[in-house]
Scaffold this active site. Sequence first.
Site, PDB file in Angstrom:
ATOM      1  N   ARG A  94       0.861  -1.194   0.000  1.00  0.00           N
ATOM      2  CA  ARG A  94       0.000   0.000   0.000  1.00  0.00           C
ATOM      3  C   ARG A  94       0.892   1.237   0.000  1.00  0.00           C
ATOM      4  O   ARG A  94       1.700   1.412   0.903  1.00  0.00           O
ATOM      5  CB  ARG A  94      -0.895  -0.010   1.239  1.00  0.00           C
ATOM      6  CG  ARG A  94      -1.668   1.287   1.443  1.00  0.00           C
ATOM      7  CD  ARG A  94      -2.611   1.225   2.658  1.00  0.00           C
ATOM      8  NE  ARG A  94      -3.315   2.487   2.806  1.00  0.00           N
ATOM      9  CZ  ARG A  94      -3.153   3.328   3.832  1.00  0.00           C
ATOM     10  NH1 ARG A  94      -2.365   3.030   4.834  1.00  0.00           N
ATOM     11  NH2 ARG A  94      -3.808   4.472   3.868  1.00  0.00           N
ATOM     12  N   HIS A 138      -2.881  11.012   1.094  1.00  0.00           N
ATOM     13  CA  HIS A 138      -2.282  10.766   2.409  1.00  0.00           C
ATOM     14  C   HIS A 138      -1.636  12.078   2.868  1.00  0.00           C
ATOM     15  O   HIS A 138      -0.434  12.147   3.107  1.00  0.00           O
ATOM     16  CB  HIS A 138      -1.286   9.603   2.349  1.00  0.00           C
ATOM     17  CG  HIS A 138      -1.028   8.936   3.674  1.00  0.00           C
ATOM     18  ND1 HIS A 138      -1.208   7.582   3.885  1.00  0.00           N
ATOM     19  CD2 HIS A 138      -0.585   9.423   4.850  1.00  0.00           C
ATOM     20  CE1 HIS A 138      -0.882   7.274   5.129  1.00  0.00           C
ATOM     21  NE2 HIS A 138      -0.498   8.382   5.742  1.00  0.00           N
ATOM     22  N   GLU A 183      -7.352   8.496   6.626  1.00  0.00           N
ATOM     23  CA  GLU A 183      -7.585   9.087   7.952  1.00  0.00           C
ATOM     24  C   GLU A 183      -8.074  10.535   7.915  1.00  0.00           C
ATOM     25  O   GLU A 183      -7.358  11.459   8.346  1.00  0.00           O
ATOM     26  CB  GLU A 183      -6.303   9.014   8.794  1.00  0.00           C
ATOM     27  CG  GLU A 183      -5.762   7.614   8.976  1.00  0.00           C
ATOM     28  CD  GLU A 183      -4.634   7.531  10.003  1.00  0.00           C
ATOM     29  OE1 GLU A 183      -4.123   8.580  10.421  1.00  0.00           O
ATOM     30  OE2 GLU A 183      -4.282   6.415  10.397  1.00  0.00           O
ATOM     31  N   ASN A 309      -7.275   1.805  10.048  1.00  0.00           N
ATOM     32  CA  ASN A 309      -5.959   1.918  10.668  1.00  0.00           C
ATOM     33  C   ASN A 309      -6.156   1.843  12.172  1.00  0.00           C
ATOM     34  O   ASN A 309      -6.886   2.660  12.744  1.00  0.00           O
ATOM     35  CB  ASN A 309      -5.289   3.253  10.300  1.00  0.00           C
ATOM     36  CG  ASN A 309      -4.979   3.337   8.814  1.00  0.00           C
ATOM     37  OD1 ASN A 309      -5.119   2.365   8.074  1.00  0.00           O
ATOM     38  ND2 ASN A 309      -4.556   4.508   8.374  1.00  0.00           N
ATOM     39  N   TYR A 311      -4.218   1.628  15.877  1.00  0.00           N
ATOM     40  CA  TYR A 311      -2.991   1.716  16.672  1.00  0.00           C
ATOM     41  C   TYR A 311      -3.241   1.511  18.156  1.00  0.00           C
ATOM     42  O   TYR A 311      -2.424   0.907  18.849  1.00  0.00           O
ATOM     43  CB  TYR A 311      -2.304   3.078  16.443  1.00  0.00           C
ATOM     44  CG  TYR A 311      -1.671   3.149  15.074  1.00  0.00           C
ATOM     45  CD1 TYR A 311      -0.402   2.626  14.857  1.00  0.00           C
ATOM     46  CD2 TYR A 311      -2.360   3.683  13.983  1.00  0.00           C
ATOM     47  CE1 TYR A 311       0.181   2.652  13.598  1.00  0.00           C
ATOM     48  CE2 TYR A 311      -1.787   3.711  12.716  1.00  0.00           C
ATOM     49  CZ  TYR A 311      -0.512   3.189  12.536  1.00  0.00           C
ATOM     50  OH  TYR A 311       0.057   3.205  11.286  1.00  0.00           O
ATOM     51  N   GLU A 362      -3.449  -0.162   8.206  1.00  0.00           N
ATOM     52  CA  GLU A 362      -2.250   0.165   8.996  1.00  0.00           C
ATOM     53  C   GLU A 362      -2.400  -0.419  10.387  1.00  0.00           C
ATOM     54  O   GLU A 362      -3.469  -0.350  10.987  1.00  0.00           O
ATOM     55  CB  GLU A 362      -2.057   1.684   9.167  1.00  0.00           C
ATOM     56  CG  GLU A 362      -1.623   2.420   7.931  1.00  0.00           C
ATOM     57  CD  GLU A 362      -1.472   3.930   8.155  1.00  0.00           C
ATOM     58  OE1 GLU A 362      -1.201   4.373   9.289  1.00  0.00           O
ATOM     59  OE2 GLU A 362      -1.642   4.669   7.169  1.00  0.00           O
TER      60      GLU A 362
END
Length: 450
Positions: A94, A138, A183, A309, A311, A362
Amino acid sequence: MTNTLTDTPTPADRAAALTRRDFPAGFVFGVATSSYQIEGAAHEDGRSPSIWDVFCAQPGRISDGSSGAVACDHYHRWEQDLDLIAALGVDAYRFSVAWPRVVPAGRGPVNPAGLDFYERLTDGLLARGVQPHVTLYHWDLPATLQDQGGWTNRDTAYAFAEYSAAVAERLGNRVVSYATLNEPWCSSVLSYEIGEHAPGTRDRAAALSAAHHLLLGHGLAMPEIRRHAPQSQAGIVLNLGPQESASDRPEDILAARQADGRFNRWFLDPLLRGEYPADTWADVGADAPPVQDGDLELIRVPNDFLGVNYYSRGVIGAQGGVLPEGASVTDMGWEIHPQGLTDLMLRLKADYPALPPIYITENGAAFADERSGDRVHDPRRTEFLSTHLNALLNASQAGVDIRGYFAWSLMDNFEWAYGYQKRFGLVYVDYTTQERLLKDSALWYQAFLK
Ligand code: FCB
């Protein structure tokens, strides 16, 4: 560690023993990067400055005073980097396309030299048997568009759709998936309200206007992608995480619900239900965005996938986010909480009947990695990745339609406001020599994929 008394494997043991064969057939494993974080070559082949070039030049914005002007020099070293990706044994890569390379004026003429680079990447991946997955935005907005208000200007959404059409027209069906935005919470709230990312303003109304125009840009770009690349998958990438209450106190529960509204539902609800969450809309009062008739119908366009994504989670009290006692954290200070990934997946399935298949686009961790000779021992990253994969597998086995997982990141890179001080790579980068070195976590991923 095995429990020697009973010989029962711990969750960490189970995670360490995972291989790709534990996942459904066809599950895609990859690594991810983004253009500004790795490419460098900021002034080459017609690329115009992005808002990140401008932001990095402002004193105090980036903690080590650096910028992405050179970064990993990937623009010149792309062939060797594609070899590295192939050597990892991943199915997919990606990467993102830099809008200022493709349409340097933001809107208007297309720069063929910019598209040439991404065509070389796409074909280079295919030649190596690696699927190309493209993200169109991005965060590197052409600076000239920021001069006209950036994402607070509704016209930017139309400019984005035109730029997206140019990329999809050139790369077409060779790309396996196109994600419009990466995002949008970061490119609106973190960028226009918190001011930690470019353009660095501090204005909640501006952030909510930006968020709306980002979503509108997604809605306008989707049909362009489908028109030019009808066989590719098209969707969007959100950063999501459970926002849990720090206690049973009503004020903490309320704060957690508000955080969930701003962080998760503000983006999920318009995309998957065609409406903004009413409670959060009421919370933001006069700062609510300028929504025009028909916008929500556009934004609610069907997606082939949702990129997530993940985290960490948030643990929220009335005073703000807190770190639970005894929590272990990454070098970013983010709590390591794999269970949050399972919880998030189950919640998405439960709350959104229109949920498309999910890719984890991600997931990863920064640690203060140090090189010793030709090795970089990063056991905490390996543990992070394997425990999160285990958490993802649990969600998949519980019936959530999850199609793939991309580790962030292929290699150490420019970590936005933290510059080069945070290392997220599976591959170590020596920024003085541009040497790449597989960390132990990369060797682990390689073995996992074999
Ligand atoms: C995400 C970004 C990505 C990277 C990771 C650590 O929010 O999408 O570019 O910086 O965080």
